[in-house]
Design a protein around this motif. Structure first.
Motif, mmCIF file in Angstrom:
data_model
loop_
_atom_site.group_PDB
_atom_site.id
_atom_site.type_symbol
_atom_site.label_atom_id
_atom_site.label_comp_id
_atom_site.label_asym_id
_atom_site.label_seq_id
_atom_site.Cartn_x
_atom_site.Cartn_y
_atom_site.Cartn_z
ATOM 1 N N LYS A 19 -10.292 65.221 49.026
ATOM 2 C CA LYS A 19 -9.412 65.750 47.979
ATOM 3 C C LYS A 19 -8.478 64.661 47.471
ATOM 4 O O LYS A 19 -8.237 64.541 46.265
ATOM 5 C CB LYS A 19 -8.611 66.941 48.507
ATOM 6 N N MET A 20 -7.966 63.820 48.371
ATOM 7 C CA MET A 20 -7.088 62.733 47.980
ATOM 8 C C MET A 20 -7.815 61.765 47.039
ATOM 9 O O MET A 20 -7.264 61.369 46.004
ATOM 10 C CB MET A 20 -6.586 61.982 49.219
ATOM 11 N N VAL A 21 -9.053 61.426 47.366
ATOM 12 C CA VAL A 21 -9.835 60.527 46.513
ATOM 13 C C VAL A 21 -10.078 61.169 45.142
ATOM 14 O O VAL A 21 -9.923 60.520 44.103
ATOM 15 C CB VAL A 21 -11.172 60.144 47.196
ATOM 16 N N GLU A 22 -10.415 62.452 45.134
ATOM 17 C CA GLU A 22 -10.641 63.161 43.871
ATOM 18 C C GLU A 22 -9.401 63.118 42.990
ATOM 19 O O GLU A 22 -9.476 62.839 41.785
ATOM 20 C CB GLU A 22 -11.024 64.613 44.142
ATOM 21 N N VAL A 23 -8.255 63.381 43.586
ATOM 22 C CA VAL A 23 -7.002 63.401 42.820
ATOM 23 C C VAL A 23 -6.662 62.000 42.311
ATOM 24 O O VAL A 23 -6.281 61.830 41.153
ATOM 25 C CB VAL A 23 -5.854 63.975 43.684
ATOM 26 N N GLU A 24 -6.825 60.989 43.149
ATOM 27 C CA GLU A 24 -6.508 59.629 42.727
ATOM 28 C C GLU A 24 -7.441 59.134 41.624
ATOM 29 O O GLU A 24 -7.038 58.326 40.787
ATOM 30 C CB GLU A 24 -6.532 58.687 43.916
ATOM 31 N N GLU A 25 -8.664 59.622 41.599
ATOM 32 C CA GLU A 25 -9.613 59.226 40.566
ATOM 33 C C GLU A 25 -9.411 59.972 39.253
ATOM 34 O O GLU A 25 -9.686 59.430 38.178
ATOM 35 C CB GLU A 25 -11.054 59.456 41.038
ATOM 36 N N ASN A 26 -8.918 61.207 39.315
ATOM 37 C CA ASN A 26 -8.883 62.059 38.128
ATOM 38 C C ASN A 26 -7.505 62.443 37.613
ATOM 39 O O ASN A 26 -7.384 62.901 36.478
ATOM 40 C CB ASN A 26 -9.673 63.346 38.414
ATOM 41 N N TYR A 27 -6.464 62.302 38.412
ATOM 42 C CA TYR A 27 -5.126 62.750 38.019
ATOM 43 C C TYR A 27 -4.113 61.626 38.172
ATOM 44 O O TYR A 27 -3.163 61.729 38.924
ATOM 45 C CB TYR A 27 -4.700 63.963 38.867
ATOM 46 N N SER A 36 -2.639 65.482 27.265
ATOM 47 C CA SER A 36 -3.334 66.424 28.154
ATOM 48 C C SER A 36 -3.527 65.872 29.567
ATOM 49 O O SER A 36 -3.440 66.629 30.537
ATOM 50 C CB SER A 36 -4.692 66.817 27.570
ATOM 51 N N PHE A 37 -3.744 64.568 29.703
ATOM 52 C CA PHE A 37 -3.914 64.007 31.044
ATOM 53 C C PHE A 37 -2.619 64.131 31.854
ATOM 54 O O PHE A 37 -2.639 64.452 33.039
ATOM 55 C CB PHE A 37 -4.337 62.533 30.980
ATOM 56 N N MET A 39 -0.245 66.372 31.333
ATOM 57 C CA MET A 39 -0.016 67.794 31.620
ATOM 58 C C MET A 39 -0.912 68.281 32.754
ATOM 59 O O MET A 39 -0.485 69.080 33.586
ATOM 60 C CB MET A 39 -0.205 68.624 30.360
ATOM 61 N N ASP A 40 -2.151 67.774 32.797
ATOM 62 C CA ASP A 40 -3.043 68.130 33.911
ATOM 63 C C ASP A 40 -2.461 67.647 35.241
ATOM 64 O O ASP A 40 -2.484 68.367 36.237
ATOM 65 C CB ASP A 40 -4.434 67.524 33.710
ATOM 66 N N SER A 41 -1.924 66.437 35.236
ATOM 67 C CA SER A 41 -1.318 65.891 36.456
ATOM 68 C C SER A 41 -0.089 66.700 36.859
ATOM 69 O O SER A 41 0.102 67.011 38.037
ATOM 70 C CB SER A 41 -0.924 64.424 36.240
ATOM 71 N N GLU A 42 0.735 67.052 35.872
ATOM 72 C CA GLU A 42 1.929 67.853 36.156
ATOM 73 C C GLU A 42 1.543 69.225 36.725
ATOM 74 O O GLU A 42 2.162 69.705 37.680
ATOM 75 C CB GLU A 42 2.759 68.040 34.894
ATOM 76 N N ASN A 43 0.526 69.846 36.150
ATOM 77 C CA ASN A 43 0.082 71.150 36.653
ATOM 78 C C ASN A 43 -0.415 71.055 38.089
ATOM 79 O O ASN A 43 -0.167 71.962 38.894
ATOM 80 C CB ASN A 43 -0.999 71.728 35.742
ATOM 81 N N LEU A 44 -1.100 69.971 38.408
ATOM 82 C CA LEU A 44 -1.575 69.785 39.780
ATOM 83 C C LEU A 44 -0.402 69.627 40.747
ATOM 84 O O LEU A 44 -0.409 70.195 41.842
ATOM 85 C CB LEU A 44 -2.505 68.575 39.869
ATOM 86 N N VAL A 45 0.619 68.889 40.338
ATOM 87 C CA VAL A 45 1.811 68.712 41.177
ATOM 88 C C VAL A 45 2.494 70.064 41.396
ATOM 89 O O VAL A 45 2.876 70.414 42.522
ATOM 90 C CB VAL A 45 2.787 67.687 40.565
ATOM 91 N N LYS A 46 2.641 70.833 40.323
ATOM 92 C CA LYS A 46 3.277 72.153 40.444
ATOM 93 C C LYS A 46 2.478 73.069 41.368
ATOM 94 O O LYS A 46 3.046 73.777 42.214
ATOM 95 C CB LYS A 46 3.426 72.809 39.070
ATOM 96 N N LYS A 47 1.164 73.062 41.204
ATOM 97 C CA LYS A 47 0.300 73.884 42.056
ATOM 98 C C LYS A 47 0.446 73.463 43.518
ATOM 99 O O LYS A 47 0.556 74.303 44.415
ATOM 100 C CB LYS A 47 -1.151 73.749 41.600
ATOM 101 N N SER A 48 0.477 72.149 43.752
ATOM 102 C CA SER A 48 0.611 71.631 45.114
ATOM 103 C C SER A 48 1.942 72.041 45.730
ATOM 104 O O SER A 48 2.009 72.417 46.904
ATOM 105 C CB SER A 48 0.489 70.104 45.106
#
Length: 56
Positions: A19-27, A36-37, A39-48
């Motif tokens: 999961k860490m590798v996926e996040v570092e590659e995509n977010y 949008s990129f 905002m996607d990163s911000e949404n992932l942080v909020k979800k986490s």
């Protein structure tokens, strides 16, 4: 021998590493950006944060 000092040396679960590798590659965008990129990163942080808060 039984090793009891895992505070700084605990082996990570394979799922966590993947999961860490996926996040570092995509977010990798700045979470303060309005594109949008970002905002996607911000949404992932909020979800986490929500997941951690519920766990606590």
């Amino acid at each position: 021998m039984i090793y009891l000092d895992n505070a700084a040396t605990t082996k990570m679960y394979r799922e966590a590493i993947e999961k860490m590798v996926e996040v570092e590659e995509n977010y990798y965008a700045n979470t303060s950006s309005i594109h949008s990129f970002g905002m996607d990163s911000e949404n992932l942080v909020k979800k986490s944060k929500n997941i951690v808060a519920k766990a606590i």
